[in-house]
Design a protein around this motif. Sequence first.
Motif, PDB file in Angstrom:
ATOM      1  N   ALA A   1       0.831  -1.205   0.000  1.00  0.00           N
ATOM      2  CA  ALA A   1       0.000   0.000   0.000  1.00  0.00           C
ATOM      3  C   ALA A   1       0.863   1.252   0.000  1.00  0.00           C
ATOM      4  O   ALA A   1       0.590   2.223  -0.722  1.00  0.00           O
ATOM      5  N   ASN A   2       1.940   1.224   0.795  1.00  0.00           N
ATOM      6  CA  ASN A   2       2.839   2.379   0.860  1.00  0.00           C
ATOM      7  C   ASN A   2       3.574   2.590  -0.465  1.00  0.00           C
ATOM      8  O   ASN A   2       3.768   3.717  -0.910  1.00  0.00           O
ATOM      9  N   THR A   3       3.974   1.463  -1.079  1.00  0.00           N
ATOM     10  CA  THR A   3       4.660   1.550  -2.372  1.00  0.00           C
ATOM     11  C   THR A   3       3.738   2.129  -3.421  1.00  0.00           C
ATOM     12  O   THR A   3       4.134   3.004  -4.206  1.00  0.00           O
ATOM     13  N   LEU A   4       2.498   1.652  -3.454  1.00  0.00           N
ATOM     14  CA  LEU A   4       1.525   2.171  -4.414  1.00  0.00           C
ATOM     15  C   LEU A   4       1.269   3.660  -4.201  1.00  0.00           C
ATOM     16  O   LEU A   4       1.187   4.431  -5.161  1.00  0.00           O
ATOM     17  N   LYS A   5       1.173   4.035  -2.933  1.00  0.00           N
ATOM     18  CA  LYS A   5       0.924   5.432  -2.604  1.00  0.00           C
ATOM     19  C   LYS A   5       2.081   6.314  -3.083  1.00  0.00           C
ATOM     20  O   LYS A   5       1.867   7.373  -3.670  1.00  0.00           O
ATOM     21  N   GLU A   6       3.312   5.856  -2.841  1.00  0.00           N
ATOM     22  CA  GLU A   6       4.483   6.621  -3.238  1.00  0.00           C
ATOM     23  C   GLU A   6       4.615   6.698  -4.760  1.00  0.00           C
ATOM     24  O   GLU A   6       4.937   7.752  -5.320  1.00  0.00           O
ATOM     25  N   LEU A   7       4.343   5.581  -5.427  1.00  0.00           N
ATOM     26  CA  LEU A   7       4.411   5.571  -6.888  1.00  0.00           C
ATOM     27  C   LEU A   7       3.374   6.516  -7.488  1.00  0.00           C
ATOM     28  O   LEU A   7       3.662   7.239  -8.446  1.00  0.00           O
ATOM     29  N   ASN A   8       2.169   6.500  -6.927  1.00  0.00           N
ATOM     30  CA  ASN A   8       1.110   7.368  -7.439  1.00  0.00           C
ATOM     31  C   ASN A   8       1.455   8.836  -7.218  1.00  0.00           C
ATOM     32  O   ASN A   8       1.247   9.671  -8.104  1.00  0.00           O
ATOM     33  N   ARG A   9       2.014   9.152  -6.034  1.00  0.00           N
ATOM     34  CA  ARG A   9       2.422  10.528  -5.754  1.00  0.00           C
ATOM     35  C   ARG A   9       3.481  10.993  -6.753  1.00  0.00           C
ATOM     36  O   ARG A   9       3.394  12.084  -7.319  1.00  0.00           O
ATOM     37  N   SER A  10       4.461  10.130  -6.978  1.00  0.00           N
ATOM     38  CA  SER A  10       5.529  10.460  -7.927  1.00  0.00           C
ATOM     39  C   SER A  10       4.985  10.657  -9.342  1.00  0.00           C
ATOM     40  O   SER A  10       5.373  11.592 -10.049  1.00  0.00           O
ATOM     41  N   ALA A  11       4.069   9.761  -9.748  1.00  0.00           N
ATOM     42  CA  ALA A  11       3.493   9.849 -11.092  1.00  0.00           C
ATOM     43  C   ALA A  11       2.705  11.134 -11.277  1.00  0.00           C
ATOM     44  O   ALA A  11       2.824  11.816 -12.303  1.00  0.00           O
ATOM     45  N   GLU A  12       1.880  11.481 -10.279  1.00  0.00           N
ATOM     46  CA  GLU A  12       1.078  12.704 -10.367  1.00  0.00           C
ATOM     47  C   GLU A  12       1.971  13.943 -10.454  1.00  0.00           C
ATOM     48  O   GLU A  12       1.720  14.852 -11.258  1.00  0.00           O
ATOM     49  N   GLU A  13       3.023  13.974  -9.639  1.00  0.00           N
ATOM     50  CA  GLU A  13       3.935  15.122  -9.651  1.00  0.00           C
ATOM     51  C   GLU A  13       4.658  15.244 -10.986  1.00  0.00           C
ATOM     52  O   GLU A  13       4.808  16.342 -11.536  1.00  0.00           O
ATOM     53  N   ASN A  14       5.110  14.102 -11.514  1.00  0.00           N
ATOM     54  CA  ASN A  14       5.825  14.133 -12.785  1.00  0.00           C
ATOM     55  C   ASN A  14       4.905  14.498 -13.945  1.00  0.00           C
ATOM     56  O   ASN A  14       5.317  15.182 -14.883  1.00  0.00           O
ATOM     57  N   CYS A  15       3.666  14.035 -13.870  1.00  0.00           N
ATOM     58  CA  CYS A  15       2.706  14.381 -14.926  1.00  0.00           C
ATOM     59  C   CYS A  15       2.429  15.887 -14.914  1.00  0.00           C
ATOM     60  O   CYS A  15       2.381  16.527 -15.972  1.00  0.00           O
ATOM     61  N   LYS A  16       2.287  16.460 -13.732  1.00  0.00           N
ATOM     62  CA  LYS A  16       2.085  17.908 -13.602  1.00  0.00           C
ATOM     63  C   LYS A  16       3.310  18.658 -14.133  1.00  0.00           C
ATOM     64  O   LYS A  16       3.178  19.639 -14.870  1.00  0.00           O
ATOM     65  N   LYS A  17       4.493  18.173 -13.775  1.00  0.00           N
ATOM     66  CA  LYS A  17       5.727  18.787 -14.256  1.00  0.00           C
ATOM     67  C   LYS A  17       5.802  18.710 -15.785  1.00  0.00           C
ATOM     68  O   LYS A  17       6.224  19.660 -16.451  1.00  0.00           O
ATOM     69  N   GLY A  18       5.380  17.563 -16.330  1.00  0.00           N
ATOM     70  CA  GLY A  18       5.379  17.385 -17.778  1.00  0.00           C
ATOM     71  C   GLY A  18       4.476  18.387 -18.469  1.00  0.00           C
ATOM     72  O   GLY A  18       4.849  18.981 -19.488  1.00  0.00           O
ATOM     73  N   ARG A  19       3.278  18.583 -17.915  1.00  0.00           N
ATOM     74  CA  ARG A  19       2.320  19.527 -18.513  1.00  0.00           C
ATOM     75  C   ARG A  19       2.871  20.955 -18.498  1.00  0.00           C
ATOM     76  O   ARG A  19       2.780  21.680 -19.489  1.00  0.00           O
ATOM     77  N   ILE A  20       3.442  21.342 -17.364  1.00  0.00           N
ATOM     78  CA  ILE A  20       3.977  22.705 -17.236  1.00  0.00           C
ATOM     79  C   ILE A  20       5.168  22.902 -18.170  1.00  0.00           C
ATOM     80  O   ILE A  20       5.268  23.911 -18.873  1.00  0.00           O
ATOM     81  N   SER A  21       6.066  21.923 -18.189  1.00  0.00           N
ATOM     82  CA  SER A  21       7.250  22.021 -19.050  1.00  0.00           C
ATOM     83  C   SER A  21       6.858  22.095 -20.516  1.00  0.00           C
ATOM     84  O   SER A  21       7.435  22.860 -21.301  1.00  0.00           O
ATOM     85  N   PHE A  22       5.849  21.301 -20.893  1.00  0.00           N
ATOM     86  CA  PHE A  22       5.362  21.315 -22.279  1.00  0.00           C
ATOM     87  C   PHE A  22       4.811  22.687 -22.634  1.00  0.00           C
ATOM     88  O   PHE A  22       5.093  23.234 -23.697  1.00  0.00           O
ATOM     89  N   LYS A  23       4.041  23.241 -21.715  1.00  0.00           N
ATOM     90  CA  LYS A  23       3.379  24.530 -21.963  1.00  0.00           C
ATOM     91  C   LYS A  23       4.392  25.641 -22.181  1.00  0.00           C
ATOM     92  O   LYS A  23       4.173  26.536 -23.007  1.00  0.00           O
ATOM     93  N   VAL A  24       5.509  25.613 -21.443  1.00  0.00           N
ATOM     94  CA  VAL A  24       6.502  26.689 -21.561  1.00  0.00           C
ATOM     95  C   VAL A  24       7.603  26.355 -22.564  1.00  0.00           C
ATOM     96  O   VAL A  24       8.574  27.096 -22.713  1.00  0.00           O
TER      97      VAL A  24
END
Length: 295
Positions: free
Chosen positions: A20-43
């Motif tokens: 459960a902790n691994t899944l939680k950490e992976l999901n947090r990392s994925a969400e953060e990286n996806c947000k970073k990807g969107r922002i980086s793409f936009k700029v």
Amino acid sequence: MVKMAITAKIDKLTKTTKTANTLKELNRSAEENCKKGRISFKVGKFEDALAAYGEAADAWKEMADMLFEKGKEARGKEFLDKNLETISCYGMVLFKLERYEEALEIVDSALELKPENPTEWSNRGFVLSALDRNEEALEAFEKALAFDPKSSKILTSQGIVYFRMGLLKKALETFDEALVIEPGKASDWACKVPRFSFLSRNEAPIMKPDNAETWYWKGNALLELGEKEKALNAFRNALENDHEHLNSLLSGGDLLCEFAEYGEAFKCYIRALKLSPGNEAAEKGKEFCEEKINE
């Protein structure tokens, strides 16, 4: 025997907690990286976007695999879908980086899994057009429209391909079809907002039809046909809907210079420079207008 059973339960609980902790950490990392990807793409930081989307896709794939192994098919599919969506974004970053063959491989892989997805068919059209495979690009956009016939964006993309092929009348027909669709989504706005003036300093309205790009390309087609007055009006319409549409400001400014309306053209170039400091075309246009105004 009882002690062994208790130990087994504790071990199982510990493994479950770790999972459960691994899944939680992976999901947090994925969400953060996806947000970073969107922002980086936009700029326009496409290399950063590529790395971020890659990490996000890997994390969601790992989550999906873990859940499938535990027999949790529904949750596994949920994260596999997120993985596929992120891979699609990764493909479009490759497109922006002009790594077209790689982008096409990703799009085609996505279409094998989602053959009725209009976005992926549209993405395929973009990539094929960039590869100068225009006939195939048109077929891809037709496929996209078969699944989403009321998409003004897909129609506009198809019209751009016609334009690049020199089929100007067909391009105009397609742009007009797109414009018929899009304004209907914001008809109240269209009735209430005054027409754009190149001299206007008013902010763009919050509610607006998203068709500036369509008007811009329609203007280009009209310009190629020698219809300069109509082209200028098309660029004006683009700027009614998005007062920061850089290409329409530049093209509008150039046409206004041809009509010797240097004051209005000057305002176009000034606004363009605010949006894109150091823009060479805007700098040259501004200097030209200053010379003409001071003659």
